[in-house]
Design a protein around this motif. Structure first.
Motif, PDB file in Angstrom:
ATOM      1  N   GLU A  13      -6.820   8.530  11.292  1.00 43.11           N
ATOM      2  CA  GLU A  13      -6.699   7.423  10.346  1.00 43.11           C
ATOM      3  C   GLU A  13      -5.246   6.960  10.215  1.00 43.11           C
ATOM      4  O   GLU A  13      -4.322   7.741  10.401  1.00 43.11           O
ATOM      5  CB  GLU A  13      -7.188   7.954   8.997  1.00 43.11           C
ATOM      6  CG  GLU A  13      -7.274   6.955   7.885  1.00 43.11           C
ATOM      7  CD  GLU A  13      -7.757   7.629   6.601  1.00 43.11           C
ATOM      8  OE1 GLU A  13      -8.358   6.937   5.786  1.00 43.11           O
ATOM      9  OE2 GLU A  13      -7.509   8.835   6.414  1.00 43.11           O
ATOM     10  N   ILE A  14      -5.071   5.684   9.882  1.00 42.21           N
ATOM     11  CA  ILE A  14      -3.760   5.223   9.402  1.00 42.21           C
ATOM     12  C   ILE A  14      -3.903   4.846   7.934  1.00 42.21           C
ATOM     13  O   ILE A  14      -4.982   4.439   7.488  1.00 42.21           O
ATOM     14  CB  ILE A  14      -3.196   4.030  10.215  1.00 42.21           C
ATOM     15  CG1 ILE A  14      -4.169   2.837  10.217  1.00 42.21           C
ATOM     16  CG2 ILE A  14      -2.845   4.453  11.630  1.00 42.21           C
ATOM     17  CD1 ILE A  14      -3.551   1.550  10.688  1.00 42.21           C
ATOM     18  N   ASN A  15      -2.828   5.004   7.192  1.00 32.75           N
ATOM     19  CA  ASN A  15      -2.872   4.747   5.754  1.00 32.75           C
ATOM     20  C   ASN A  15      -2.736   3.259   5.463  1.00 32.75           C
ATOM     21  O   ASN A  15      -1.685   2.778   5.034  1.00 32.75           O
ATOM     22  CB  ASN A  15      -1.755   5.516   5.039  1.00 32.75           C
ATOM     23  CG  ASN A  15      -2.067   6.985   4.942  1.00 32.75           C
ATOM     24  OD1 ASN A  15      -3.225   7.374   4.760  1.00 32.75           O
ATOM     25  ND2 ASN A  15      -1.062   7.816   5.071  1.00 32.75           N
ATOM     26  N   SER A  16      -3.779   2.518   5.717  1.00 34.26           N
ATOM     27  CA  SER A  16      -3.754   1.087   5.448  1.00 34.26           C
ATOM     28  C   SER A  16      -5.182   0.574   5.320  1.00 34.26           C
ATOM     29  O   SER A  16      -6.072   1.022   6.034  1.00 34.26           O
ATOM     30  CB  SER A  16      -3.038   0.343   6.575  1.00 34.26           C
ATOM     31  OG  SER A  16      -3.144  -1.046   6.353  1.00 34.26           O
ATOM     32  N   ARG A  17      -5.341  -0.345   4.402  1.00 31.57           N
ATOM     33  CA  ARG A  17      -6.649  -0.957   4.193  1.00 31.57           C
ATOM     34  C   ARG A  17      -6.932  -2.049   5.223  1.00 31.57           C
ATOM     35  O   ARG A  17      -8.059  -2.257   5.615  1.00 31.57           O
ATOM     36  CB  ARG A  17      -6.662  -1.629   2.812  1.00 31.57           C
ATOM     37  CG  ARG A  17      -7.627  -1.055   1.838  1.00 31.57           C
ATOM     38  CD  ARG A  17      -7.488  -1.802   0.535  1.00 31.57           C
ATOM     39  NE  ARG A  17      -6.195  -1.546  -0.052  1.00 31.57           N
ATOM     40  CZ  ARG A  17      -6.026  -1.023  -1.255  1.00 31.57           C
ATOM     41  NH1 ARG A  17      -7.058  -0.711  -1.974  1.00 31.57           N
ATOM     42  NH2 ARG A  17      -4.825  -0.809  -1.743  1.00 31.57           N
ATOM     43  N   GLU A  45       0.830  -1.188   0.000  1.00 31.94           N
ATOM     44  CA  GLU A  45       0.000   0.000   0.000  1.00 31.94           C
ATOM     45  C   GLU A  45       0.872   1.247   0.000  1.00 31.94           C
ATOM     46  O   GLU A  45       1.644   1.462   0.925  1.00 31.94           O
ATOM     47  CB  GLU A  45      -0.901  -0.011   1.230  1.00 31.94           C
ATOM     48  CG  GLU A  45      -1.876  -1.149   1.202  1.00 31.94           C
ATOM     49  CD  GLU A  45      -2.641  -1.274   2.494  1.00 31.94           C
ATOM     50  OE1 GLU A  45      -3.778  -1.731   2.441  1.00 31.94           O
ATOM     51  OE2 GLU A  45      -2.102  -0.913   3.533  1.00 31.94           O
ATOM     52  N   ASP A  65       1.048   7.583   8.572  1.00 28.05           N
ATOM     53  CA  ASP A  65       1.974   6.604   7.981  1.00 28.05           C
ATOM     54  C   ASP A  65       2.786   5.887   9.053  1.00 28.05           C
ATOM     55  O   ASP A  65       2.910   4.664   9.049  1.00 28.05           O
ATOM     56  CB  ASP A  65       2.936   7.306   7.008  1.00 28.05           C
ATOM     57  CG  ASP A  65       2.223   7.741   5.736  1.00 28.05           C
ATOM     58  OD1 ASP A  65       1.407   6.960   5.226  1.00 28.05           O
ATOM     59  OD2 ASP A  65       2.464   8.864   5.277  1.00 28.05           O
ATOM     60  N   ASN A  85      -3.870  12.916   8.832  1.00 29.69           N
ATOM     61  CA  ASN A  85      -4.786  12.913   7.680  1.00 29.69           C
ATOM     62  C   ASN A  85      -5.995  13.819   7.897  1.00 29.69           C
ATOM     63  O   ASN A  85      -6.529  14.381   6.933  1.00 29.69           O
ATOM     64  CB  ASN A  85      -5.286  11.489   7.398  1.00 29.69           C
ATOM     65  CG  ASN A  85      -4.273  10.662   6.646  1.00 29.69           C
ATOM     66  OD1 ASN A  85      -3.114  11.051   6.529  1.00 29.69           O
ATOM     67  ND2 ASN A  85      -4.696   9.521   6.146  1.00 29.69           N
ATOM     68  N   PHE A 134     -10.066   1.617  -0.711  1.00 35.90           N
ATOM     69  CA  PHE A 134      -9.141   2.741  -0.592  1.00 35.90           C
ATOM     70  C   PHE A 134      -8.246   2.644   0.632  1.00 35.90           C
ATOM     71  O   PHE A 134      -8.691   2.221   1.703  1.00 35.90           O
ATOM     72  CB  PHE A 134      -9.928   4.060  -0.563  1.00 35.90           C
ATOM     73  CG  PHE A 134     -10.644   4.301  -1.859  1.00 35.90           C
ATOM     74  CD1 PHE A 134     -10.031   5.006  -2.885  1.00 35.90           C
ATOM     75  CD2 PHE A 134     -11.896   3.758  -2.084  1.00 35.90           C
ATOM     76  CE1 PHE A 134     -10.673   5.179  -4.095  1.00 35.90           C
ATOM     77  CE2 PHE A 134     -12.541   3.929  -3.298  1.00 35.90           C
ATOM     78  CZ  PHE A 134     -11.929   4.634  -4.307  1.00 35.90           C
ATOM     79  N   VAL A 135      -6.992   3.055   0.441  1.00 34.62           N
ATOM     80  CA  VAL A 135      -6.020   3.028   1.541  1.00 34.62           C
ATOM     81  C   VAL A 135      -6.365   4.085   2.576  1.00 34.62           C
ATOM     82  O   VAL A 135      -6.202   3.882   3.771  1.00 34.62           O
ATOM     83  CB  VAL A 135      -4.597   3.271   0.989  1.00 34.62           C
ATOM     84  CG1 VAL A 135      -3.598   3.449   2.126  1.00 34.62           C
ATOM     85  CG2 VAL A 135      -4.169   2.132   0.100  1.00 34.62           C
ATOM     86  N   ASN A 136      -6.842   5.238   2.117  1.00 39.49           N
ATOM     87  CA  ASN A 136      -7.188   6.294   3.070  1.00 39.49           C
ATOM     88  C   ASN A 136      -8.361   7.114   2.567  1.00 39.49           C
ATOM     89  O   ASN A 136      -8.775   7.008   1.405  1.00 39.49           O
ATOM     90  CB  ASN A 136      -5.971   7.184   3.383  1.00 39.49           C
ATOM     91  CG  ASN A 136      -5.396   7.817   2.135  1.00 39.49           C
ATOM     92  OD1 ASN A 136      -6.131   8.227   1.238  1.00 39.49           O
ATOM     93  ND2 ASN A 136      -4.085   7.888   2.064  1.00 39.49           N
ATOM     94  N   LYS A 139     -13.138   0.975   6.908  1.00 40.41           N
ATOM     95  CA  LYS A 139     -13.305   2.302   7.518  1.00 40.41           C
ATOM     96  C   LYS A 139     -14.787   2.555   7.760  1.00 40.41           C
ATOM     97  O   LYS A 139     -15.622   2.182   6.928  1.00 40.41           O
ATOM     98  CB  LYS A 139     -12.786   3.406   6.592  1.00 40.41           C
ATOM     99  CG  LYS A 139     -11.479   3.062   5.930  1.00 40.41           C
ATOM    100  CD  LYS A 139     -10.411   4.071   6.108  1.00 40.41           C
ATOM    101  CE  LYS A 139      -9.171   3.496   5.479  1.00 40.41           C
ATOM    102  NZ  LYS A 139      -7.950   4.063   5.691  1.00 40.41           N
ATOM    103  N   PRO A 171       0.469   5.137  -0.096  1.00 40.32           N
ATOM    104  CA  PRO A 171      -0.358   6.331  -0.170  1.00 40.32           C
ATOM    105  C   PRO A 171       0.247   7.335  -1.148  1.00 40.32           C
ATOM    106  O   PRO A 171       1.461   7.477  -1.223  1.00 40.32           O
ATOM    107  CB  PRO A 171      -0.322   6.888   1.255  1.00 40.32           C
ATOM    108  CG  PRO A 171       0.147   5.771   2.108  1.00 40.32           C
ATOM    109  CD  PRO A 171       1.003   4.911   1.243  1.00 40.32           C
TER     110      PRO A 171
END
Lengths: 209, 313
Positions: free
Chosen positions: B120-124, A34, B98, B166, A143-145, B293, A36
């Protein structure tokens, strides 16, 4: 116990320990890192607009019957046709219909439907997630974010402004007929079908009957 | 006999080794939830932490709050401790979208699910799910109101929150996705005050000295909005410069009612915290099909509807 047998058992035990210690993944899964910022909202949205939106438009419920259902049996309307995101009182809908343009305002057309109810068809001030969430063409789980997910809304609104609104503005005049498919939002705590504002995703303006 | 002993010894050794590889050791001690919070130096996050811990206790868990003090190294230490101490779930408010991903992944590998709250964290898939205020949508609504209040023209300032968060950018991007379409609305300054009231006050003083003709300021949270308002009040410009905030903090909501703040956006930290604890409990009981999410709707507060949201005195 003979030595070869003993060593054999030891090797097998060691192998079991090693295998259970490993986390084996498929190469494609491992490579799906992933990143971003690696996401192109414009390219993604173009694919949504060209490939997914036409099918969604075909399946849109008819506006007059949907509004009647919202008035008489809102629970069923929310359940059968509404979409909402996460924990929210706002539901988004997709609907299609036709009507006669009654007036042309700076940001909307006022359209008279066949049952003499009126809706606003947006031609300006088009923002937010109504198109993304009303059309049901985009899933948050992809979506990742949230930034990427939200940028899809921005791009979808841009498509409406660049590809749909000019068609309306060029041809719209009072008395002309308009066929449309579009998205709108309703708050479940304040159901007011008299102030529906539809953001069009497909539209055709023709001479009235 | 010796052969028999060897076989027993071999089986015991193999069992011990295999048991050591198993992450899901049977544990009959009371289940525990950890609440790891970015900072407790801000009342908003204190409410988030305490609401999460209180709900976890209501659900029958031991709950401990860990303060990361906005420091990612401290946050990593907390994760180390939580993993070593055998917690069942983590209710988490990250310091960095991140930088915090690795911590959540380490917990996941140790069999401990993480539920992100608000940030949020940037991960699915690192967290079990993430409950987040729908900041972008809130600021789209705020941006639309801003444009109407400004009659589509004027000079404005934007004061951002933490640049590594974020939420800062979802708020800013939501606002700009509306406001940037109006070419007569000009942003004369954009700076970060780290969600801090005093920093925002000092920053607004400096910006007003450099730009005497400012009509509005949009702040990424209410603490900064109140700080900016103090600077504006001191400069004698309270009737000229409109202040817009975000959070729905008590003083800002009262500020909307009193005409100090033009608008704010209300978030629901208690709802987010309590729901996170409930979802963690469901996870522990076996549920797995969570959306990656879960946005939580926010509400625009203006003089037109503020009476519905006034805090208790």
């Amino acid at each position: 116990m003979k030595k070869p047998v003993k060593y054999g058992f030891a090797i097998i035990a060691a192998l079991i320990v090693i295998i259970l210690s490993l986390d084996i993944q498929k190469l494609d899964k491992h490579n799906a890192v992933e990143v971003p910022g690696d996401f192109s909202a414009a390219a993604y949205t173009r694919e949504v607009w060209n490939s997914r939106m036409p099918k969604t438009i075909e399946e849109a419920p008819e506006i007059i019957s949907l509004l009647k259902m919202l008035e008489k049996n809102p629970g069923k309307a929310f359940n059968d046709f509404g979409r909402k995101l996460g924990i929210s009182a706002t539901y988004y809908f997709l609907a299609s219909g036709e009507g006669i343009i009654q007036s042309v305002e700076e940001e909307n057309l006022i359209v008279l439907l066949k049952d003499y109810s009126k809706i606003k068809l947006a031609t300006g001030f088009i923002f937010g997630n109504t198109v993304r969430d009303g059309s049901g063409t985009v899933s948050i789980d992809d979506f990742v974010n949230m930034t990427d997910f939200n940028n899809v809304s921005v791009e979808l609104n841009k498509m409406v402004k660049e590809e749909i609104v000019p068609v309306i503005k060029e041809a719209a005049q009072p008395g002309k007929k308009v066929n449309f498919t579009g998205t709108f939002e309703i708050n479940e705590k304040n159901i007011d079908t008299g102030s529906i504002r539809i953001i069009p995703v497909s539209v055709k303006v023709s001479d009235g009957e | 006999m010796i052969k028999g002993k060897n076989i027993i010894l071999f089986l015991v050794v193999t069992f011990v080794l295999l048991a050591g590889c198993n992450e899901n050791n049977v544990d009959n001690s009371p289940k525990k939830m950890a609440v790891i919070i970015s900072t407790l130096n801000n009342p908003w996050f204190v409410v988030l932490a305490e609401s999460a811990a209180e709900k976890a206790r209501e659900l029958g868990y031991e709950a401990t709050i860990f303060d990361s003090q906005n420091n990612s190294a401290k946050e990593a230490e907390h994760f180390d401790n939580v993993i070593a101490m055998g917690y069942s779930a983590i209710l988490f408010n990250p310091t960095d979208a991140d930088g915090s991903v690795l911590n959540v992944k380490r917990a996941k590998e140790a069999g401990i699910p993480t539920f992100c709250m608000d940030r949020e964290i940037n991960s699915r898939d690192a967290a079990a799910t993430q409950l987040l205020s729908d900041n972008f949508s809130g600021c789209v609504k705020l941006g639309q109101y801003f444009v109407r209040q400004m009659n589509k023209k004027g000079n404005y300032v934007e004061i951002l929150g933490l640049v590594g968060d974020n939420n800062t950018w979802n708020r800013s991007n939501g606002f700009h996705s509306v406001v940037d379409e109006f070419t007569e609305l000009k942003m004369v300054a954009q700076q970060s005050a780290d969600f801090d009231r005093n920093k925002a006050m000092d920053m607004m003083e400096t910006i007003m000295q450099a730009n005497p003709d400012i009509d509005a300021v949009f702040c990424g949270n209410d603490a900064m909005a109140m700080g900016a308002y103090q600077a504006i009040l001191a400069a004698g410009k309270k009737d000229k410069i409109k202040v817009f905030g975000f959070d729905g903090a008590d003083d800002a909501v009262r500020g909307v009612a009193e005409g100090k703040i033009a608008a704010t956006v209300m978030q629901f930290p208690v709802l987010m915290a309590q729901t996170s604890a409930e979802l963690a409990d469901q996870y522990i009981r076996g549920k797995r099909d969570f959306s990656s999410k879960t946005p939580v709707e926010v509400i625009l507060i203006t003089p037109e509807n503020v009476d519905q949201f006034m805090p208790e005195k």
